[in-house]
Scaffold this motif. Structure first.
Motif, PDB file in Angstrom:
ATOM      1  N   THR A  93       4.965   0.613   0.224  1.00 33.07           N
ATOM      2  CA  THR A  93       5.569  -0.574   1.079  1.00 33.07           C
ATOM      3  C   THR A  93       5.853  -1.788   0.152  1.00 33.07           C
ATOM      4  O   THR A  93       6.476  -2.848   0.441  1.00 33.07           O
ATOM      5  CB  THR A  93       4.538  -0.812   2.266  1.00 33.07           C
ATOM      6  OG1 THR A  93       3.462  -1.610   1.431  1.00 33.07           O
ATOM      7  CG2 THR A  93       4.150   0.224   2.834  1.00 33.07           C
ATOM      8  N   ARG A 143       0.815  -1.170  -0.012  1.00 26.83           N
ATOM      9  CA  ARG A 143      -0.188   0.081  -0.010  1.00 26.83           C
ATOM     10  C   ARG A 143       0.929   1.237   0.031  1.00 26.83           C
ATOM     11  O   ARG A 143       2.151   1.140   0.020  1.00 26.83           O
ATOM     12  CB  ARG A 143      -0.903  -0.019   1.177  1.00 26.83           C
ATOM     13  CG  ARG A 143      -0.313  -0.077   2.615  1.00 26.83           C
ATOM     14  CD  ARG A 143      -1.128  -0.058   3.725  1.00 26.83           C
ATOM     15  NE  ARG A 143      -0.525   0.377   4.816  1.00 26.83           N
ATOM     16  CZ  ARG A 143       0.023  -0.757   5.605  1.00 26.83           C
ATOM     17  NH1 ARG A 143       0.195  -1.915   5.211  1.00 26.83           N
ATOM     18  NH2 ARG A 143       0.693  -0.351   6.753  1.00 26.83           N
ATOM     19  N   LEU A 183       1.971   4.179   2.265  1.00 23.43           N
ATOM     20  CA  LEU A 183       1.738   4.474   3.842  1.00 23.43           C
ATOM     21  C   LEU A 183       2.027   5.968   4.081  1.00 23.43           C
ATOM     22  O   LEU A 183       2.884   6.522   3.643  1.00 23.43           O
ATOM     23  CB  LEU A 183       2.975   3.772   4.413  1.00 23.43           C
ATOM     24  CG  LEU A 183       3.029   3.695   6.080  1.00 23.43           C
ATOM     25  CD1 LEU A 183       2.033   2.931   6.489  1.00 23.43           C
ATOM     26  CD2 LEU A 183       4.332   2.857   6.361  1.00 23.43           C
ATOM     27  N   VAL A 214       4.660   6.433   1.385  1.00 21.39           N
ATOM     28  CA  VAL A 214       5.629   5.763   1.067  1.00 21.39           C
ATOM     29  C   VAL A 214       5.133   4.430   0.449  1.00 21.39           C
ATOM     30  O   VAL A 214       4.346   3.876   1.205  1.00 21.39           O
ATOM     31  CB  VAL A 214       6.473   5.417   2.509  1.00 21.39           C
ATOM     32  CG1 VAL A 214       7.571   4.497   2.166  1.00 21.39           C
ATOM     33  CG2 VAL A 214       7.141   6.818   2.974  1.00 21.39           C
ATOM     34  N   LEU A 256       2.352   8.773   6.617  1.00 14.52           N
ATOM     35  CA  LEU A 256       3.019   8.815   7.988  1.00 14.52           C
ATOM     36  C   LEU A 256       2.345   9.708   9.143  1.00 14.52           C
ATOM     37  O   LEU A 256       2.403   9.535  10.145  1.00 14.52           O
ATOM     38  CB  LEU A 256       4.461   8.856   8.208  1.00 14.52           C
ATOM     39  CG  LEU A 256       5.166   7.959   7.152  1.00 14.52           C
ATOM     40  CD1 LEU A 256       6.490   8.130   6.934  1.00 14.52           C
ATOM     41  CD2 LEU A 256       5.092   6.575   8.130  1.00 14.52           C
ATOM     42  N   LYS A 314       8.793   7.519  -2.456  1.00 12.63           N
ATOM     43  CA  LYS A 314       7.720   8.443  -2.024  1.00 12.63           C
ATOM     44  C   LYS A 314       6.875   8.650  -3.415  1.00 12.63           C
ATOM     45  O   LYS A 314       7.138   8.671  -4.724  1.00 12.63           O
ATOM     46  CB  LYS A 314       8.202   9.698  -1.415  1.00 12.63           C
ATOM     47  CG  LYS A 314       8.828   9.595  -0.529  1.00 12.63           C
ATOM     48  CD  LYS A 314       9.210  10.930   0.341  1.00 12.63           C
ATOM     49  CE  LYS A 314      10.334  11.581  -0.725  1.00 12.63           C
ATOM     50  NZ  LYS A 314      11.721  10.835  -0.847  1.00 12.63           N
TER      51      LYS A 314
END
Lengths: 99, 397
Positions: free
Chosen positions: A24, A10, A12, A22, A14, A51
């Motif tokens: 994964t 997915r 992510l 980010v 933060l 990213k």
């Protein structure tokens, strides 16, 4: 141990205020990546740990990750684009690249 | 788990009982290495300083490491004409109660005789160290350092926050926990300062990061390797935010410079960037230069976070390697102690892996070999630097 086969990966995010998230796993261009309750169409191939823009970013806008600025855009960035050294720069020290 | 430590005359407690063979100039390196080689698997470690010119910082680091609580006896190997203040070092080791001998190659008949004499000393010392007094050791007796090496974008997502959790646990249990890399905190200076236990300490922390940024600006670039960018990190400040996660979230009790021993438990920042004008080149030319400084501050062991996959260990302070990246772990698992990349694949939580790190700290302190120790890693590198003493606000009571 190999990666679990049911693991899809997915984006992510933060912190709630982040305009990047980010990957994964590795995503290919055209993939649709899950993020929070929604999804984002991936424009460029991105490797795990890299990213992706999750909001439209204008030239010179701050890039926000962990809720903190990590640099500034050097050109406009669309949602789903890879965000890296080609379109952002440090507000502190220049990034050293391998030639 | 009960930890049986090694009690030293100064009251400090070690988790290893090493015989150190130390060369005092590169010209004595081969002889020292040959002396140590047959004893590599049984508690002998090689360290040294390569330079021929004098340096107060190097003197101090060598003195701190030769009297480190993980060290039981020391053999110094000098060529003879170098400037290292060898008698002062030998005397400091002797005063610490440790067996010490110095061999000066130029006065000792050359390579062969010095190797033979050195091996005799090491054999004798290893026997003698079997009688070192043991003592019960608590978590509060431990000093633990942390570093990240070969970082990528996963470091700041998994391994570094996991270390942060272990650091919180250590501080809560009275241990001293040291993070460093002020050059990798560029961008975090404001937040860092806000965690200091006094405003004066906060200013010192802030200024240490500003100093690091200025230093690197003169040198031309920050602490950022091309592999960092391959791994998804785009800027120095992005790398910094990930590295900063290793410090956990407890208040910061003080600031140290290389060779300063934490006076009590708590969380400390180690300022690794030299004072004064820029000289002698990059502050830390590779990860082990930083590990050596943590060791010189008394760190019994090191938590080493890696994303790209560093294989190093360290002399004197055992290194627990925590792998941030699940793909790296699949490639280099034999070099890793902890697989924190599972977090990224939803196979473990930050808290679960944090507990594994705590267990690994306790096991290593109780004598279990870490992966890099078992593989024989003993990296050590010491170069030139210069520091001014700590300011009065750095260690508030």
């Amino acid at each position: 141990m190999p990666a679990p086969t049911n693991f899809r990966g997915r984006l992510l995010r933060l912190a709630a205020t982040d305009n990047v998230a980010v990957a994964t796993v590795n995503f290919a261009a055209g993939d649709v990546a899950p993020i929070d309750d929604g999804q984002i169409a991936i424009i460029d191939a991105v490797s795990m740990g890299h990213k992706v823009a999750v909001a439209a970013i204008a030239d010179q806008d701050k890039i926000i990750k962990y809720g903190c600025p990590i640099g500034s855009a050097v050109r406009p960035i669309r949602v789903g684009e890879h965000v890296h050294t080609h379109n952002i720069k440090s507000d502190y020290l220049p990034t050293n690249a391998r030639e | 788990m009960k930890i049986q430590g090694y009690l030293r005359d100064d009251g400090r407690k070690g988790i290893r009982n090493y015989v150190i063979v130390a060369y005092l100039v590169e010209c004595a390196h081969h002889v020292a290495r040959e002396i140590a080689l047959p004893f590599r698997e049984c508690g002998t470690q090689l360290i040294g300083f390569p330079g021929c010119y004098p340096n107060a910082y190097a003197d101090r680091i060598m003195q701190r490491i030769c009297t480190h609580p993980n060290v039981g006896a020391v053999l110094l190997v000098s060529l003879g004409c170098e400037s290292f203040k060898r008698d002062r070092l030998a005397s400091a080791i002797r005063q610490s109660g440790r067996p010490v001998e110095m061999l000066v190659i130029q006065q000792n008949g050359g390579t062969r005789t010095t190797i033979a004499d050195g091996r005799n000393f090491v054999e004798k010392a290893l026997r003698q160290l079997q009688n070192t007094p043991r003592c019960e050791m608590n978590v509060s007796d431990l000093i633990v350092g942390t570093i990240c090496g070969g970082s990528d974008a996963t470091s700041g997502l998994t391994a570094n926050p996991v270390i942060g959790k272990a650091f919180d646990w250590l501080v809560d249990h009275g241990a001293a926990a040291i993070f460093e890399e002020t050059n990798e905190l560029v961008g975090c200076e404001g937040h860092l300062a806000s965690r200091a236990i006094t405003p004066e300490l906060g200013r010192e922390l802030f200024n240490a990061v500003v100093k690091a940024e200025d230093y690197h600006r003169v040198l031309g670039h920050g602490s950022f390797a091309p592999g960092n960018a391959d791994g998804g990190l785009s800027t120095q400040e992005e790398k910094s935010l990930g590295a900063y996660a290793k410090s956990g979230c407890r208040p910061i009790s003080g600031m140290l410079k290389p060779g300063d021993i934490p006076p009590r438990g708590g969380l400390y920042l180690l300022d690794v960037v030299p004072d004064g004008e820029v000289r002698f080149g990059f502050p830390n030319i590779s990860d082990n230069a930083e590990v050596v400084e943590l060791t010189a501050c008394g760190a019994n062991l090191i938590l080493f976070s890696t994303g790209r996959g560093s294989v190093v260990g360290s002399a004197v302070s055992p290194t627990i390697k925590i792998c941030a990246n699940p793909e790296t772990f699949r490639r280099l698992g034999e070099d890793m102690d902890i697989d924190a990349g599972r977090i990224l694949e939803d196979r473990a939580t930050l808290d679960e892996v944090g507990q594994e790190v705590v267990d690994s700290i306790l096991g290593t302190a109780a004598g279990q070999a870490t992966v890099s120790e078992a593989l024989g890693h003993q990296e050590f590198i010491l170069t030139y630097k210069s520091f001014e003493p700590l300011g009065p606000s750095c260690l508030p009571r």
